[in-house]
Design a protein around this motif. Structure first.
Motif, mmCIF file in Angstrom:
data_model
loop_
_atom_site.group_PDB
_atom_site.id
_atom_site.type_symbol
_atom_site.label_atom_id
_atom_site.label_comp_id
_atom_site.label_asym_id
_atom_site.label_seq_id
_atom_site.Cartn_x
_atom_site.Cartn_y
_atom_site.Cartn_z
ATOM 1 N N LEU A 1 0.810 -1.220 0.000
ATOM 2 C CA LEU A 1 0.000 0.000 0.000
ATOM 3 C C LEU A 1 0.836 1.260 0.000
ATOM 4 C CD1 LEU A 1 -2.881 -0.849 2.501
ATOM 5 C CD2 LEU A 1 -2.881 -0.999 0.015
ATOM 6 N N GLY A 2 1.966 1.224 0.674
ATOM 7 C CA GLY A 2 2.793 2.417 0.741
ATOM 8 C C GLY A 2 4.190 2.078 1.201
ATOM 9 N N SER A 3 5.136 2.889 0.765
ATOM 10 C CA SER A 3 6.530 2.639 1.149
ATOM 11 C C SER A 3 7.316 3.931 1.230
ATOM 12 C CB SER A 3 7.192 1.686 0.161
ATOM 13 O OG SER A 3 7.194 2.237 -1.138
ATOM 14 N N ASP A 4 6.615 5.038 1.463
ATOM 15 C CA ASP A 4 7.298 6.319 1.507
ATOM 16 C C ASP A 4 8.297 6.356 2.657
ATOM 17 O OD1 ASP A 4 7.954 8.851 0.700
ATOM 18 O OD2 ASP A 4 6.274 9.813 1.697
ATOM 19 N N VAL B 1 3.860 -0.429 4.272
ATOM 20 C CA VAL B 1 2.546 -0.910 4.710
ATOM 21 C C VAL B 1 2.061 -1.955 3.714
ATOM 22 C CG1 VAL B 1 0.161 -0.267 5.247
ATOM 23 C CG2 VAL B 1 2.023 1.333 5.732
ATOM 24 N N LEU B 2 1.656 -3.116 4.252
ATOM 25 C CA LEU B 2 1.236 -4.250 3.452
ATOM 26 C C LEU B 2 -0.196 -4.617 3.825
ATOM 27 C CD1 LEU B 2 2.503 -6.247 1.401
ATOM 28 C CD2 LEU B 2 3.188 -7.649 3.339
ATOM 29 N N GLU B 3 -1.026 -4.853 2.816
ATOM 30 C CA GLU B 3 -2.409 -5.273 3.026
ATOM 31 C C GLU B 3 -2.515 -6.757 2.729
ATOM 32 O OE1 GLU B 3 -6.630 -3.700 1.377
ATOM 33 O OE2 GLU B 3 -5.240 -4.486 -0.138
ATOM 34 N N SER B 4 -3.376 -7.462 3.481
ATOM 35 C CA SER B 4 -3.579 -8.893 3.281
ATOM 36 C C SER B 4 -5.069 -9.208 3.333
ATOM 37 C CB SER B 4 -2.828 -9.653 4.379
ATOM 38 O OG SER B 4 -3.240 -10.995 4.423
ATOM 39 N N ARG B 5 -5.526 -10.036 2.373
ATOM 40 C CA ARG B 5 -6.921 -10.500 2.328
ATOM 41 C C ARG B 5 -6.919 -11.996 2.042
ATOM 42 N NH1 ARG B 5 -10.631 -6.079 1.341
ATOM 43 N NH2 ARG B 5 -9.493 -4.203 0.778
ATOM 44 N N PRO B 6 -7.977 -12.702 2.431
ATOM 45 C CA PRO B 6 -8.043 -14.142 2.118
ATOM 46 C C PRO B 6 -8.133 -14.373 0.607
ATOM 47 C CG PRO B 6 -9.789 -13.496 3.673
ATOM 48 C CD PRO B 6 -9.113 -12.250 3.216
ATOM 49 N N THR B 7 -7.412 -15.362 0.098
ATOM 50 C CA THR B 7 -7.429 -15.687 -1.327
ATOM 51 C C THR B 7 -8.827 -16.106 -1.772
ATOM 52 O OG1 THR B 7 -5.130 -16.367 -1.245
ATOM 53 C CG2 THR B 7 -6.410 -17.181 -3.104
ATOM 54 N N ASP B 8 -9.533 -16.861 -0.939
ATOM 55 C CA ASP B 8 -10.854 -17.363 -1.320
ATOM 56 C C ASP B 8 -11.968 -16.326 -1.158
ATOM 57 O OD1 ASP B 8 -10.898 -17.329 1.423
ATOM 58 O OD2 ASP B 8 -11.525 -19.418 1.670
ATOM 59 N N ASN B 9 -11.652 -15.145 -0.576
ATOM 60 C CA ASN B 9 -12.632 -14.074 -0.427
ATOM 61 C C ASN B 9 -11.929 -12.717 -0.528
ATOM 62 O OD1 ASN B 9 -14.829 -12.491 0.114
ATOM 63 N ND2 ASN B 9 -15.134 -13.202 2.218
ATOM 64 N N PRO B 10 -11.541 -12.308 -1.751
ATOM 65 C CA PRO B 10 -10.761 -11.082 -1.931
ATOM 66 C C PRO B 10 -11.485 -9.788 -1.544
ATOM 67 C CG PRO B 10 -10.950 -12.289 -4.017
ATOM 68 C CD PRO B 10 -11.737 -13.029 -2.992
ATOM 69 N N THR B 11 -12.812 -9.845 -1.333
ATOM 70 C CA THR B 11 -13.542 -8.649 -0.925
ATOM 71 C C THR B 11 -13.716 -8.575 0.592
ATOM 72 O OG1 THR B 11 -15.675 -9.756 -1.232
ATOM 73 C CG2 THR B 11 -14.783 -8.521 -3.123
ATOM 74 N N ALA B 12 -13.188 -9.544 1.303
ATOM 75 C CA ALA B 12 -13.293 -9.556 2.772
ATOM 76 C C ALA B 12 -12.493 -8.399 3.360
ATOM 77 C CB ALA B 12 -12.764 -10.884 3.318
#
Length: 168
Positions: free
Chosen positions: A136-139, A143-154
């Motif tokens: 998400l950001g590296s200024d 910052v890293l975002e993580s979501r379940p593979t089987d529910n990417p909108t979770a």
């Protein structure tokens, strides 16, 4: 921007293509505000899929392509030295990178891998096929975002990667 010591103004990199000269890995398409005639280098260059370009040192450019990172000089030729490996190859499609003082973090769909510029050794790794990761950001803070593979909108989890000094 590519800073060239003998120029008053930096070159503006607008394209990267496959090299055409002997030992040339990539060719930079630039706008040269120092030129008195035409500012542009060759127009309509066939583009290469470039993820990231960063100038590390005076004559050292990092170019991230598909599954590899190449360290080249301003002419696009591989540049190896005691301090830097000329090429870092990954076994995944790189989506984003973060350059650190002595290593690079390469992010992909299911994780991240850190590699040493000097030895090309893996310095750190996250790999989880049950999760989808996104930088998400590296200024100043990575910052890293993580979501379940089987529910990417979770709902997502956010992680701050600590212990890194983003210097480039």
């Amino acid at each position: 921007m590519l800073v060239v010591p003998e120029h008053t103004y930096p070159l503006i990199c607008v394209a990267v293509s496959k090299g055409t000269e002997l030992n040339q890995v990539v060719r930079f398409g630039t706008v040269n505000p120092n030129a008195t005639s035409s500012w542009f280098t060759e127009a309509d260059m066939p583009q290469t899929c470039v993820i990231h370009v960063t100038q590390l040192e005076r004559d050292t450019i990092l170019v991230c392509l598909d599954r590899c990172i190449k360290i080249v000089n301003l002419q696009g030729r591989l540049k190896s030295s005691r301090k830097l490996s000329a090429e870092l190859t990954f076994n995944f499609q790189i989506e984003a990178i973060v350059c650190l003082q002595d290593s690079v973090l390469a992010f992909w769909r299911h994780g991240m891998q850190g590699r040493s510029f000097k030895t090309n050794e893996i310095t750190q790794e996250i790999c989880d096929n049950t999760r989808i990761f996104r930088l998400l950001g590296s200024d100043r803070v990575v910052v890293l975002e993580s979501r379940p593979t089987d529910n990417p909108t979770a709902n997502s989890n956010l992680y701050i990667l600590a212990g890194h000094e983003n210097s480039y």
